[in-house]
Design an enzyme around this catalytic site. Structure first.
Site, PDB file in Angstrom:
ATOM      1  N   ASN A   1       7.609  -5.453 -16.667  1.00 49.08           N
ATOM      2  CA  ASN A   1       6.263  -5.991 -16.414  1.00 49.08           C
ATOM      3  C   ASN A   1       5.139  -5.047 -16.808  1.00 49.08           C
ATOM      4  O   ASN A   1       5.330  -3.836 -16.768  1.00 49.08           O
ATOM      5  CB  ASN A   1       6.134  -6.336 -14.923  1.00 49.08           C
ATOM      6  CG  ASN A   1       6.731  -7.680 -14.609  1.00 49.08           C
ATOM      7  OD1 ASN A   1       6.530  -8.633 -15.352  1.00 49.08           O
ATOM      8  ND2 ASN A   1       7.476  -7.769 -13.511  1.00 49.08           N
TER       9      ASN A   1
ATOM     10  N   ASP B   1      10.820 -17.806 -13.677  1.00 52.56           N
ATOM     11  CA  ASP B   1       9.848 -18.733 -13.084  1.00 52.56           C
ATOM     12  C   ASP B   1      10.333 -20.178 -13.248  1.00 52.56           C
ATOM     13  O   ASP B   1      10.218 -20.993 -12.337  1.00 52.56           O
ATOM     14  CB  ASP B   1       8.481 -18.538 -13.747  1.00 52.56           C
ATOM     15  CG  ASP B   1       8.052 -17.080 -13.716  1.00 52.56           C
ATOM     16  OD1 ASP B   1       7.815 -16.570 -12.618  1.00 52.56           O
ATOM     17  OD2 ASP B   1       8.002 -16.451 -14.786  1.00 52.56           O
TER      18      ASP B   1
ATOM     19  N   HIS C   1       3.447 -14.418 -17.020  1.00 47.43           N
ATOM     20  CA  HIS C   1       4.369 -14.181 -15.902  1.00 47.43           C
ATOM     21  C   HIS C   1       3.591 -13.398 -14.847  1.00 47.43           C
ATOM     22  O   HIS C   1       3.733 -12.182 -14.711  1.00 47.43           O
ATOM     23  CB  HIS C   1       5.594 -13.398 -16.383  1.00 47.43           C
ATOM     24  CG  HIS C   1       6.501 -12.990 -15.253  1.00 47.43           C
ATOM     25  ND1 HIS C   1       7.162 -13.899 -14.458  1.00 47.43           N
ATOM     26  CD2 HIS C   1       6.847 -11.774 -14.772  1.00 47.43           C
ATOM     27  CE1 HIS C   1       7.871 -13.258 -13.547  1.00 47.43           C
ATOM     28  NE2 HIS C   1       7.683 -11.969 -13.704  1.00 47.43           N
TER      29      HIS C   1
ATOM     30  N   GLN D   1       8.861   2.280 -27.979  1.00 46.08           N
ATOM     31  CA  GLN D   1      10.113   1.575 -28.289  1.00 46.08           C
ATOM     32  C   GLN D   1       9.913   0.568 -29.428  1.00 46.08           C
ATOM     33  O   GLN D   1      10.839   0.299 -30.188  1.00 46.08           O
ATOM     34  CB  GLN D   1      10.688   0.942 -27.016  1.00 46.08           C
ATOM     35  CG  GLN D   1      11.131   2.057 -26.053  1.00 46.08           C
ATOM     36  CD  GLN D   1      11.771   1.580 -24.778  1.00 46.08           C
ATOM     37  OE1 GLN D   1      11.835   0.398 -24.493  1.00 46.08           O
ATOM     38  NE2 GLN D   1      12.260   2.534 -23.991  1.00 46.08           N
TER      39      GLN D   1
ATOM     40  N   GLY E   1      16.521   0.458 -19.605  1.00 44.70           N
ATOM     41  CA  GLY E   1      16.460   0.506 -18.143  1.00 44.70           C
ATOM     42  C   GLY E   1      17.845   0.295 -17.573  1.00 44.70           C
ATOM     43  O   GLY E   1      18.036  -0.281 -16.508  1.00 44.70           O
ATOM     44  N   ALA E   2      18.835   0.813 -18.317  1.00 42.00           N
ATOM     45  CA  ALA E   2      20.236   0.458 -18.058  1.00 42.00           C
ATOM     46  C   ALA E   2      20.789   1.034 -16.759  1.00 42.00           C
ATOM     47  O   ALA E   2      21.810   0.566 -16.255  1.00 42.00           O
ATOM     48  CB  ALA E   2      21.097   0.908 -19.243  1.00 42.00           C
ATOM     49  N   ALA E   3      20.083   2.038 -16.204  1.00 38.99           N
ATOM     50  CA  ALA E   3      20.549   2.588 -14.920  1.00 38.99           C
ATOM     51  C   ALA E   3      19.856   1.906 -13.745  1.00 38.99           C
ATOM     52  O   ALA E   3      20.105   2.262 -12.591  1.00 38.99           O
ATOM     53  CB  ALA E   3      20.281   4.095 -14.884  1.00 38.99           C
TER      54      ALA E   3
ATOM     55  N   ALA F   1      19.525  -4.231 -14.657  1.00 31.69           N
ATOM     56  CA  ALA F   1      20.591  -3.961 -15.620  1.00 31.69           C
ATOM     57  C   ALA F   1      21.968  -3.969 -14.963  1.00 31.69           C
ATOM     58  O   ALA F   1      22.962  -4.371 -15.586  1.00 31.69           O
ATOM     59  CB  ALA F   1      20.340  -2.615 -16.310  1.00 31.69           C
TER      60      ALA F   1
HETATM   61  N1  LIG Z   1       9.846 -10.826 -16.242  1.00 30.16           N
HETATM   62  C1  LIG Z   1      10.409 -11.028 -15.061  1.00 30.16           C
HETATM   63  O1  LIG Z   1      10.618 -12.174 -14.640  1.00 30.16           O
HETATM   64  C2  LIG Z   1      10.818  -9.871 -14.193  1.00 30.16           C
HETATM   65  C3  LIG Z   1      10.477  -8.574 -14.514  1.00 30.16           C
HETATM   66  N2  LIG Z   1      10.844  -7.522 -13.710  1.00 30.16           N
HETATM   67  C4  LIG Z   1      10.471  -6.170 -14.160  1.00 30.16           C
HETATM   68  O2  LIG Z   1      11.594  -5.541 -14.787  1.00 30.16           O
HETATM   69  C5  LIG Z   1      11.411  -4.128 -14.747  1.00 30.16           C
HETATM   70  C6  LIG Z   1      12.695  -3.438 -14.293  1.00 30.16           C
HETATM   71  O3  LIG Z   1      12.972  -3.778 -12.953  1.00 30.16           O
HETATM   72  P1  LIG Z   1      14.174  -3.077 -12.140  1.00 30.16           P
HETATM   73  O4  LIG Z   1      15.417  -3.062 -12.935  1.00 30.16           O
HETATM   74  O5  LIG Z   1      14.171  -3.704 -10.805  1.00 30.16           O
HETATM   75  O6  LIG Z   1      13.594  -1.597 -12.016  1.00 30.16           O
HETATM   76  P2  LIG Z   1      14.394  -0.238 -11.713  1.00 30.16           P
HETATM   77  O7  LIG Z   1      13.364   0.764 -11.314  1.00 30.16           O
HETATM   78  O8  LIG Z   1      15.561  -0.474 -10.818  1.00 30.16           O
HETATM   79  O9  LIG Z   1      14.979   0.119 -13.155  1.00 30.16           O
HETATM   80  C7  LIG Z   1      14.135   0.444 -14.218  1.00 30.16           C
HETATM   81  C8  LIG Z   1      14.887   1.438 -15.084  1.00 30.16           C
HETATM   82  O10 LIG Z   1      14.104   1.662 -16.254  1.00 30.16           O
HETATM   83  C9  LIG Z   1      14.247   3.030 -16.580  1.00 30.16           C
HETATM   84  N3  LIG Z   1      13.200   3.460 -17.496  1.00 30.16           N
HETATM   85  C10 LIG Z   1      11.946   3.889 -17.220  1.00 30.16           C
HETATM   86  N4  LIG Z   1      11.327   4.270 -18.342  1.00 30.16           N
HETATM   87  C11 LIG Z   1      12.195   4.058 -19.364  1.00 30.16           C
HETATM   88  C12 LIG Z   1      12.142   4.265 -20.765  1.00 30.16           C
HETATM   89  N5  LIG Z   1      11.056   4.784 -21.336  1.00 30.16           N
HETATM   90  N6  LIG Z   1      13.217   3.937 -21.484  1.00 30.16           N
HETATM   91  C13 LIG Z   1      14.330   3.436 -20.922  1.00 30.16           C
HETATM   92  N7  LIG Z   1      14.451   3.238 -19.586  1.00 30.16           N
HETATM   93  C14 LIG Z   1      13.390   3.527 -18.830  1.00 30.16           C
HETATM   94  C15 LIG Z   1      14.202   3.729 -15.217  1.00 30.16           C
HETATM   95  O11 LIG Z   1      14.687   5.061 -15.301  1.00 30.16           O
HETATM   96  C16 LIG Z   1      15.087   2.810 -14.404  1.00 30.16           C
HETATM   97  O12 LIG Z   1      16.455   3.184 -14.471  1.00 30.16           O
HETATM   98  C17 LIG Z   1      10.199  -3.885 -13.846  1.00 30.16           C
HETATM   99  O13 LIG Z   1       9.051  -3.669 -14.640  1.00 30.16           O
HETATM  100  C18 LIG Z   1      10.087  -5.190 -13.082  1.00 30.16           C
HETATM  101  O14 LIG Z   1       8.773  -5.400 -12.591  1.00 30.16           O
HETATM  102  C19 LIG Z   1      11.570  -7.729 -12.583  1.00 30.16           C
HETATM  103  C20 LIG Z   1      11.952  -8.995 -12.213  1.00 30.16           C
HETATM  104  C21 LIG Z   1      11.594 -10.152 -12.974  1.00 30.16           C
HETATM  105  O1  LIG Z   2       7.544  -9.780  -8.825  1.00 30.39           O
HETATM  106  C1  LIG Z   2       7.879  -8.753  -9.454  1.00 30.39           C
HETATM  107  O2  LIG Z   2       7.207  -7.728  -9.534  1.00 30.39           O
HETATM  108  C2  LIG Z   2       9.153  -8.823 -10.220  1.00 30.39           C
HETATM  109  C3  LIG Z   2       9.034 -10.024 -11.034  1.00 30.39           C
HETATM  110  O3  LIG Z   2       8.386 -10.043 -12.069  1.00 30.39           O
HETATM  111  C4  LIG Z   2       9.511 -11.274 -10.445  1.00 30.39           C
HETATM  112  O4  LIG Z   2      10.304 -11.244  -9.501  1.00 30.39           O
HETATM  113  O5  LIG Z   2       9.089 -12.318 -10.919  1.00 30.39           O
END
Ligand SMILES: NC(=O)C1=CN([C@@H]2O[C@H](COP(=O)(O)OP(=O)(O)OC[C@H]3O[C@@H](n4cnc5c(N)ncnc54)[C@H](O)[C@@H]3O)[C@@H](O)[C@H]2O)C=CC1
Ligand SMILES: O=C([O-])CC(=O)C(=O)O
Length: 332
Positions: A131, A159, A187, A112, A11-13, A17
């Site tokens: 998530n 969290d 989470h 993956q 998700g590097a773009a 990331a």
């Molecule tokens: N565990 C936690 O505490 C948290 C989890 N998240 C989750 O992290 C994830 C990413 O969030 P963001 O960076 O904000 O989203 P984003 O939409 O800005 O970036 C996600 C990236 O993943 C890429 N992607 C999609 N499918 C892919 C694949 N098969 N292989 C490689 N890359 C792929 C997309 O093209 C995009 O560039 C979301 O699922 C979000 O809900 C977000 C915040 C906290």
């Molecule tokens: O709330 C979301 O969807 C993103 C996330 O996991 C967090 O911020 O804890």
């Protein structure tokens, strides 16, 4: 000269990331003397954006960075990696629960997992951020059977950091003075942020957080709800999910896994349950852990009140349900 380690960010773009890769490269996570080969994975349509990220990283001129590989091929991205940040997945929008993302995201982790199984080092340490993080991590590990289950984890450090921040704001102390807050479970909005064993240092004296706060009603209600709902609140305000704080937490998690925890203190990580605290074995459950020599152990013997036990049961039941749905989704 220390050999470089190979670190992949998926998700590097994306937005998390964008903060995370800078932190990886500048030595915050693996140490200021650890050279890095950075592997960046995203999907084909994002390769142009990813090139922009690579240009910016080059322009940061960080001496620890020995090479950067940007790719849409998981077989290249996971080759011989020592550490994997699994961020690539769809984020939720306002009004959604994280488990609503299951259908969209879980197959990414199946595919993956298969690539990690074939190409990563068997010692790789993996954190899942995408998530629903706990269940995706379970699926990832299931499809990478040649890698020990203990090498897979999911992020609940955000969290934990949120819980510490709420207590620190309430008591007017800095967050480093608060130790041993626990995040139990998923989470999700059923997670249980628990301060029953947490301490705070106030004017040089270490006391239980509960004694310092002196408000059981707050700790059992508003505090828990605030931490559980913080992600949703950020989405409401920003129209995008947490990114900077998520990247910081992912770095904290991996830093502690590589460097170890301090003294008797613990941190919270989603790890494969071995049945500890009555949680069904095989679920990816957030526990308090101590870490030494890159191995974690679940902290044992903590007392749980009836209130706490009910919270653990609720979040474990949700995880079990989520896992069954994910397994069905991956079946064909
Ligand atoms: N565990 C936690 O505490 C948290 C989890 N998240 C989750 O992290 C994830 C990413 O969030 P963001 O960076 O904000 O989203 P984003 O939409 O800005 O970036 C996600 C990236 O993943 C890429 N992607 C999609 N499918 C892919 C694949 N098969 N292989 C490689 N890359 C792929 C997309 O093209 C995009 O560039 C979301 O699922 C979000 O809900 C977000 C915040 C906290
Ligand atoms: O709330 C979301 O969807 C993103 C996330 O996991 C967090 O911020 O804890």
């Amino acid at each position: 000269m220390t050999e470089p380690i190979r670190v992949v960010v998926t998700g590097a773009a994306g937005q998390i990331a964008y903060s995370l890769v800078y932190s990886v490269c500048k030595g915050d996570i693996f140490g200021p003397n650890q050279p890095i080969v950075l592997l960046l994975l995203d999907i084909t349509p994002m390769m142009g954006v990813l090139q922009g990220v690579v240009m910016e990283l080059q322009d940061c001129a960080i001496p620890l960075v020995k090479d950067i590989v940007a790719t849409d091929d998981p077989n290249v991205a996971f080759k011989d990696v020592d550490a994997a940040f699994m961020v690539g997945a769809m984020p939720r929008k306002d009004g959604m629960e994280r488990k609503d993302l299951l259908k969209a995201n879980v197959r990414i982790f199946k595919a993956q997992g298969q690539a990690i199984d074939k190409f990563a080092k068997k010692s790789v340490k993996v954190i899942v951020v995408g998530n629903p993080a706990n269940t995706n991590a379970c699926i990832l590990s299931k499809y990478a059977p040649s890698i020990p289950k203990e090498n897979f984890s999911c992020m609940t450090r955000l969290d934990q950091n949120r819980a510490q921040a709420q207590i620190s704001l309430k008591l007017g102390v800095t967050s480093d003075k608060i130790k041993n807050v626990i995040i139990w479970g998923n989470h999700s909005s059923t997670q249980y942020p628990d301060v029953a064993h947490a301490t705070v240092e106030i004017q040089g004296k270490v006391v239980p957080v509960a004694d310092a706060i002196k408000d059981d009603n707050y700790l059992k209600n508003e505090f828990i709800k605030t931490v559980q709902q913080r992600g949703a609140e950020v989405i409401k305000a920003r129209k995008l999910s947490s990114a900077m704080s998520a990247a910081k937490a992912a770095g904290d998690h991996m830093h502690d896994w590589f460097a170890g925890t301090q003294g008797d203190n613990w941190v919270s990580m989603g790890v494969i349950s071995d049945g500890s605290y009555g949680v069904k074995a095989g679920l990816m459950f957030s526990y308090p852990v101590r870490i030494k020599n890159r191995n974690y152990s679940i902290v044992q013997g903590l007392s749980l009140s009836e209130f706490a036990q009910q919270k653990l049961d609720l979040t474990a039941a949700e995880l079990d349900e989520e896992l069954q749905a994910a397994l069905a989704e991956c079946a064909d």
